[in-house]
Motif scaffolding. Structure first.
Motif, mmCIF file in Angstrom:
data_model
loop_
_atom_site.group_PDB
_atom_site.id
_atom_site.type_symbol
_atom_site.label_atom_id
_atom_site.label_comp_id
_atom_site.label_asym_id
_atom_site.label_seq_id
_atom_site.Cartn_x
_atom_site.Cartn_y
_atom_site.Cartn_z
ATOM 1 N N VAL A 216 -11.727 30.563 10.897
ATOM 2 C CA VAL A 216 -10.880 31.337 11.805
ATOM 3 C C VAL A 216 -9.902 32.161 10.977
ATOM 4 O O VAL A 216 -9.211 31.636 10.099
ATOM 5 N N ARG A 217 -9.882 33.459 11.257
ATOM 6 C CA ARG A 217 -8.979 34.357 10.543
ATOM 7 C C ARG A 217 -8.159 35.165 11.530
ATOM 8 O O ARG A 217 -8.645 35.533 12.613
ATOM 9 N N ALA A 218 -6.927 35.430 11.166
ATOM 10 C CA ALA A 218 -6.039 36.242 11.996
ATOM 11 C C ALA A 218 -5.850 37.606 11.340
ATOM 12 O O ALA A 218 -5.605 37.699 10.136
ATOM 13 N N LEU A 234 -7.526 37.185 16.643
ATOM 14 C CA LEU A 234 -8.101 35.989 16.043
ATOM 15 C C LEU A 234 -9.615 36.102 16.066
ATOM 16 O O LEU A 234 -10.215 36.375 17.113
ATOM 17 N N MET A 235 -10.239 35.893 14.916
ATOM 18 C CA MET A 235 -11.684 35.991 14.801
ATOM 19 C C MET A 235 -12.264 34.674 14.301
ATOM 20 O O MET A 235 -11.757 34.080 13.353
ATOM 21 N N ARG A 236 -13.335 34.251 14.964
ATOM 22 C CA ARG A 236 -14.111 33.119 14.461
ATOM 23 C C ARG A 236 -15.244 33.696 13.624
ATOM 24 O O ARG A 236 -16.180 34.307 14.144
ATOM 25 N N MET A 237 -15.145 33.551 12.309
ATOM 26 C CA MET A 237 -16.127 34.115 11.394
ATOM 27 C C MET A 237 -17.257 33.115 11.174
ATOM 28 O O MET A 237 -17.015 31.969 10.780
ATOM 29 N N HIS A 238 -18.478 33.537 11.446
ATOM 30 C CA HIS A 238 -19.646 32.672 11.268
ATOM 31 C C HIS A 238 -20.049 32.711 9.792
ATOM 32 O O HIS A 238 -20.973 33.434 9.396
ATOM 33 N N ALA A 241 -23.848 27.951 6.952
ATOM 34 C CA ALA A 241 -24.836 27.188 7.704
ATOM 35 C C ALA A 241 -24.143 26.200 8.635
ATOM 36 O O ALA A 241 -23.080 25.667 8.330
ATOM 37 N N GLY A 242 -24.757 25.974 9.789
ATOM 38 C CA GLY A 242 -24.170 25.050 10.755
ATOM 39 C C GLY A 242 -23.230 25.721 11.714
ATOM 40 O O GLY A 242 -22.587 25.055 12.529
ATOM 41 N N SER A 243 -23.126 27.061 11.647
ATOM 42 C CA SER A 243 -22.260 27.780 12.577
ATOM 43 C C SER A 243 -22.778 27.599 13.994
ATOM 44 O O SER A 243 -23.990 27.544 14.244
ATOM 45 N N ALA A 244 -21.849 27.495 14.941
ATOM 46 C CA ALA A 244 -22.228 27.307 16.343
ATOM 47 C C ALA A 244 -23.029 28.491 16.875
ATOM 48 O O ALA A 244 -23.769 28.375 17.846
ATOM 49 N N SER A 245 -22.907 29.656 16.219
ATOM 50 C CA SER A 245 -23.601 30.857 16.695
ATOM 51 C C SER A 245 -25.069 30.873 16.319
ATOM 52 O O SER A 245 -25.857 31.617 16.882
ATOM 53 N N GLY A 246 -25.455 30.038 15.365
ATOM 54 C CA GLY A 246 -26.819 30.083 14.861
ATOM 55 C C GLY A 246 -27.015 31.125 13.780
ATOM 56 O O GLY A 246 -28.096 31.238 13.202
ATOM 57 N N HIS A 247 -25.974 31.911 13.488
ATOM 58 C CA HIS A 247 -26.027 32.917 12.428
ATOM 59 C C HIS A 247 -25.048 32.515 11.322
ATOM 60 O O HIS A 247 -24.181 31.669 11.520
ATOM 61 N N CYS A 440 -21.606 43.059 17.061
ATOM 62 C CA CYS A 440 -20.393 42.530 16.429
ATOM 63 C C CYS A 440 -20.398 41.009 16.367
ATOM 64 O O CYS A 440 -19.952 40.409 15.383
ATOM 65 N N GLU A 441 -20.898 40.372 17.427
ATOM 66 C CA GLU A 441 -20.835 38.917 17.504
ATOM 67 C C GLU A 441 -21.930 38.248 16.681
ATOM 68 O O GLU A 441 -22.053 37.025 16.696
ATOM 69 N N TYR A 442 -22.710 39.043 15.982
ATOM 70 C CA TYR A 442 -23.715 38.486 15.082
ATOM 71 C C TYR A 442 -23.036 37.740 13.935
ATOM 72 O O TYR A 442 -23.551 36.747 13.437
ATOM 73 N N CYS A 443 -21.867 38.245 13.489
ATOM 74 C CA CYS A 443 -21.155 37.651 12.355
ATOM 75 C C CYS A 443 -19.800 37.067 12.732
ATOM 76 O O CYS A 443 -19.268 36.235 12.019
ATOM 77 N N HIS A 444 -19.225 37.519 13.848
ATOM 78 C CA HIS A 444 -17.905 37.004 14.233
ATOM 79 C C HIS A 444 -17.720 37.144 15.733
ATOM 80 O O HIS A 444 -18.382 37.947 16.398
ATOM 81 N N ARG A 445 -16.830 36.349 16.252
ATOM 82 C CA ARG A 445 -16.529 36.379 17.679
ATOM 83 C C ARG A 445 -15.011 36.326 17.850
ATOM 84 O O ARG A 445 -14.334 35.500 17.235
ATOM 85 N N GLU A 446 -14.512 37.214 18.698
ATOM 86 C CA GLU A 446 -13.074 37.234 18.926
ATOM 87 C C GLU A 446 -12.656 36.048 19.786
ATOM 88 O O GLU A 446 -13.323 35.705 20.770
ATOM 89 N N ILE A 447 -11.566 35.414 19.390
ATOM 90 C CA ILE A 447 -11.025 34.277 20.136
ATOM 91 C C ILE A 447 -9.940 34.800 21.064
ATOM 92 O O ILE A 447 -8.963 35.404 20.606
ATOM 93 N N GLU A 448 -10.110 34.596 22.320
ATOM 94 C CA GLU A 448 -9.110 35.052 23.285
ATOM 95 C C GLU A 448 -7.921 34.095 23.274
ATOM 96 O O GLU A 448 -8.082 32.891 23.473
ATOM 97 N N VAL A 449 -6.765 34.642 23.028
ATOM 98 C CA VAL A 449 -5.543 33.837 22.986
ATOM 99 C C VAL A 449 -4.816 34.028 24.303
ATOM 100 O O VAL A 449 -4.406 35.142 24.650
ATOM 101 N N PRO A 450 -4.659 32.971 25.093
ATOM 102 C CA PRO A 450 -3.972 33.113 26.382
ATOM 103 C C PRO A 450 -2.516 33.484 26.181
ATOM 104 O O PRO A 450 -1.891 33.091 25.182
#
Length: 461
Positions: A216-218, A234-238, A241-247, A440-450
């Protein structure tokens, strides 16, 4: 028969003996000073381990040359007899012992000088300060980088004798360019090493296959409004190996996968062709839109490795003034309390100046003049921001070497340059219709911050 003493009377032999004796004494004294830490000048190594030993060797060469010339002079055309060495004579034994002892001392001095010169020429101070002008941008950036404790040669010289010889031959050519002033401005990015050699130096410390899961990077960006409004992403960087995204981003470094590519420019920023050989040995070729097989036939093929993405990790220079100022604001070096600090900082950094001293003076003058027109502004905050902007300029812009924002594209990510999008753009297509994904979500996914909701105060007891 000509005596040894007579042979040593030739002016060249006398000069050689004097040079050798003086150089030996100076070398020993300077080595002691170097070990004691009294010599901190970057050019000290050049004098101690190159210049003084060169004078020493010159003196040694002059002694036999002078003796030979003196022998010819004394012989005057007569047959010259070889000297007779009779160890029964005490004088011969003493002279032989003296010559042997001096030869041993000379050998030790030459060995120390050789080792010292090699060690000094592999030091960061030699790379960055002895060759001051051409390497100033890289040396300055390296001092602020995560690899600041890693010597240049640990990344820029390949493994084994072949890598050493290749580096020294390159160094000799580069030295000639420095002496003649024919080095390029700016110096091209990357180390001049055989393909794949630099990646092997990375693997002596880093193991990409051990990077697992997500990271996770900000990321912080600031608007050019009066409040310098902050946007945090906030980005969840894949990453591995073992990333939840499969990538996984480090899939590119998987030893079971081979990725080859061809670029149309030396910096590798335009890549019209990619060839993938997967773990099963299946091959797939991707061509950028409008690219034909004939168009890439003359292009050099390169196998992808660490430095194709991590191309500026050793000496990072910001590709954009906007990112440099955002980073300084996030670190608290540029004050957000100052109205329009982001806008003014970017404006002053992107202005073209003739040299560094002019830039430093104009940045201070320009920022102070702006805030004087704004009324009551904390002078300490202005002073701190001036210092930070001047530091950003010194670390990223070098007019003498024509280095400025964008001179060295950063291939990790794609906020400032093409980076990942050199290939991941959905336009590189294989014959079966598949493409290199640009999702974009192939390598990272944005984390929504409430949004933070203020909590009601506790009722009084």
């Amino acid at each position: 028969m000509t005596s040894r003493d007579a042979l040593l009377r030739h002016p060249l032999a006398i000069a050689g003996a004097a040079l050798t004796t003086a150089a030996a004494a100076v070398f020993i004294a300077l080595v002691i000073a170097e070990l004691a830490g009294w010599l901190e000048n970057p050019y000290a190594g050049l004098i101690v381990f190159v210049l003084v030993p060169a004078v020493f060797v010159l003196g040694l060469l002059l002694i036999p040359l002078g003796m030979r010339l003196q022998r010819r002079k004394l012989a005057a055309g007569d047959t010259v007899e070889w000297p007779i060495v009779d160890f029964r004579l005490a004088s011969v034994r003493r002279a032989t012992l003296l010559v042997t002892a001096l030869t041993a001392v000379n050998i030790v001095i030459l060995l120390l000088a050789g080792y010292g010169s090699l060690h000094w020429m592999e030091s960061p101070s030699f790379c960055g300060q002895a060759c001051h002008t051409p390497m100033q941008p890289q040396f300055t950036a390296w001092q602020q980088a995560s690899h600041a404790r890693i010597a240049c040669v640990q990344c820029h010289i390949g493994e084994g004798a072949g890598g050493f010889v290749h580096a020294k031959l390159n160094g000799t050519r580069q030295l000639a360019h420095v002496i003649t002033g024919t080095f390029p401005r700016p110096v091209p990015p990357g180390a001049e090493m055989p393909p794949g050699a630099q990646a092997k130096t990375c693997l002596s410390c880093h193991q990409p296959q051990r990077v697992t899961g997500d990271r996770v990077r900000a990321f912080y960006e600031y608007a050019e409004d009066e409040q310098n409004t902050e946007t945090r992403t906030l980005m969840r960087m894949h990453a591995g190996a073992g990333s939840a995204s499969g990538h996984a981003i480090h899939w590119h470094a998987d030893p079971s996968v081979r990725i080859e590519y061809a670029a149309t420019d030396a910096a590798g920023q335009t890549i019209p062709y990619v060839k993938l050989t997967d773990a099963k040995g299946q091959v797939k070729e991707f061509f950028a839109e409008g690219t034909t097989e004939q168009a890439i036939n003359g292009l050099a093929r390169r196998t992808m490795d660490c430095v194709d993405c991590h191309n500026t990790v050793g000496h990072p220079i910001f590709a954009a003034a906007e990112k440099a100022v955002d980073s300084a604001i996030a670190a608290g070096e540029v004050s957000r309390k100052l109205p329009f600090a982001r806008r003014e900082g970017v404006r002053l950094l992107k202005t073209s100046y003739s040299d560094e001293s002019t830039a430093v003076a104009e940045i201070e003058r320009g920022l102070r003049a702006f805030y004087q027109s704004q009324g009551a502004i904390d002078p300490q905050e202005v002073g701190r921001t001036v210092t930070s902007l001047q530091s950003l300029y010194r670390r990223n812009v070098f007019p003498t070497m024509k280095v400025t924002w964008g001179s060295y594209p950063r291939n990790i990510g794609h906020p400032d340059s093409s980076g990942c999008l050199r290939c991941h753009d959905d336009t590189h297509k294989a014959k079966d219709g598949s493409t290199i994904s640009g999702d974009c979500e192939y390598c990272h996914r944005e984390i929504e911050v409430p949004p933070v909701t203020p909590t009601a105060p506790l009722p009084p007891k």
